[in-house]
Write an enzyme that holds these catalytic residues in place. Sequence first.
Site, PDB file in Angstrom:
ATOM      1  N   VAL A  31      -3.333  -7.667   7.366  1.00 39.16           N
ATOM      2  CA  VAL A  31      -3.801  -7.489   8.637  1.00 39.16           C
ATOM      3  C   VAL A  31      -3.502  -8.527   9.631  1.00 39.16           C
ATOM      4  O   VAL A  31      -3.322  -7.640  10.846  1.00 39.16           O
ATOM      5  CB  VAL A  31      -4.676  -6.303   8.776  1.00 39.16           C
ATOM      6  CG1 VAL A  31      -4.626  -5.168   8.407  1.00 39.16           C
ATOM      7  CG2 VAL A  31      -6.296  -7.567   8.794  1.00 39.16           C
ATOM      8  N   TYR A  84       1.195  -0.711   0.431  1.00 43.56           N
ATOM      9  CA  TYR A  84      -0.131   0.072  -0.039  1.00 43.56           C
ATOM     10  C   TYR A  84       0.571   0.918   0.009  1.00 43.56           C
ATOM     11  O   TYR A  84       1.882   1.670  -0.696  1.00 43.56           O
ATOM     12  CB  TYR A  84      -0.779   0.011   1.234  1.00 43.56           C
ATOM     13  CG  TYR A  84      -1.755  -1.248   0.830  1.00 43.56           C
ATOM     14  CD1 TYR A  84      -2.691  -1.546   0.444  1.00 43.56           C
ATOM     15  CD2 TYR A  84      -1.160  -2.262   1.889  1.00 43.56           C
ATOM     16  CE1 TYR A  84      -3.240  -3.379   0.688  1.00 43.56           C
ATOM     17  CE2 TYR A  84      -1.830  -3.376   2.121  1.00 43.56           C
ATOM     18  CZ  TYR A  84      -2.796  -3.943   1.303  1.00 43.56           C
ATOM     19  OH  TYR A  84      -2.868  -4.998   1.425  1.00 43.56           O
TER      20      TYR A  84
HETATM   21  O1  DON Z   1     -10.051  -5.963   3.408  1.00 40.38           O
HETATM   22  C1  DON Z   1     -10.119  -5.823   4.643  1.00 40.38           C
HETATM   23  O2  DON Z   1      -9.845  -5.238   5.341  1.00 40.38           O
HETATM   24  C2  DON Z   1      -8.970  -7.220   5.381  1.00 40.38           C
HETATM   25  N1  DON Z   1     -10.329  -8.365   5.133  1.00 40.38           N
HETATM   26  C3  DON Z   1      -8.353  -7.183   4.739  1.00 40.38           C
HETATM   27  C4  DON Z   1      -7.113  -5.934   4.310  1.00 40.38           C
HETATM   28  C5  DON Z   1      -6.029  -6.305   4.829  1.00 40.38           C
HETATM   29  O3  DON Z   1      -4.898  -7.611   4.550  1.00 40.38           O
HETATM   30  C6  DON Z   1      -4.525  -5.358   4.480  1.00 40.38           C
HETATM   31  N2  DON Z   1      -2.967  -5.588   4.563  1.00 40.38           N
HETATM   32  N3  DON Z   1      -2.406  -5.403   5.328  1.00 40.38           N
END
Ligand code: DON
Length: 313
Positions: free
Chosen positions: A266, A248
């Site tokens: 995350v 990101y």
């Molecule tokens: O959509 C989401 O917010 C989570 N299922 C995944 C986001 C995520 O892993 C961002 N990574 N760092």
Amino acid sequence: MPGGPRDLSADQLGAILTEIGEEMSEREDRGRVASYIPELAGVDPARFGMALALPDGQVLSTGDAAVGFSIQSVSKVFALAIALGRLGDQLWDRVGREPSGNPFNSILQLEHENGIPRNPFINAGAIVVTDAILTGHPPKALLGEILDFIRDAAGDENIHINEAVARSETETGHLNMALAHFIAAHGNLRNPVEMVLGAYFHQCAIEMSCVQLARAGRFLIAAPGAPRIVSLARVRRINALMLTCGHYDASGDFAYRVGLPGKSGVGGGILAVAPGRAAIAVWSPGLNARGNSALGSEAMEMLAKRTGWSVFG
Ligand code: DON
């Protein structure tokens, strides 16, 4: 040990991992565990694991490398590989290939860019990718296909979806619902929003250990002996997207510090690829301000330095 890639033996690589694990176990500042998915909030921040898979399947590891965790956005790499296999370059009519410079869940650019997400790794882009591969399949069949792809890649049948995590995100995922409805309003979803999000939340809730994830990442190494489940031309492109968009608004920083294609989640996991050499997975649940594993990013930086494996030499 600065400069140039080194040809290291498995023993030397194992020793580097052990050192990194020891250094990480002493850290007090471990970042903050994600809490916007309530089911993830209870994960122990003291966990740290790291595994490195060589093209031939040999795995070296340290710490909690055999403990399962929620791969979350790391799943976007596998979904993208399936989507490129299914749709080829037509996918790029619906999602871009540029870094967003924004947080993973940002909605800002979607309005200016008419519901075409910047890249397949931000949430908006991953929702479009999931929609693209959902078309023509009931959600259960698609999730079975994603799991089969990952199990095949890892050579391990014992990889599952954590239903409690998927349910938890379904109950609290208002931002993703907003993103999906916004994309749908621009005509860039082909399936009902609830169905796409159901598939997306379940895909994110896949649970794997570092050992399993490193093994599953071997198809991205593109070296003799590594599984060839995706063409080399596509592997090159997936790696390019991981390098430019995989972290990101911290993608530039990860490229600068680590110099390897990588994808974070995350749940605190990161999958990185040292082309021609290894696939590396790390897990430490505490996140930094950009939503990427704090110690995981540092551990990848240490590994890249000690091996000389940065793709930039
Ligand atoms: O959509 C989401 O917010 C989570 N299922 C995944 C986001 C995520 O892993 C961002 N990574 N760092």
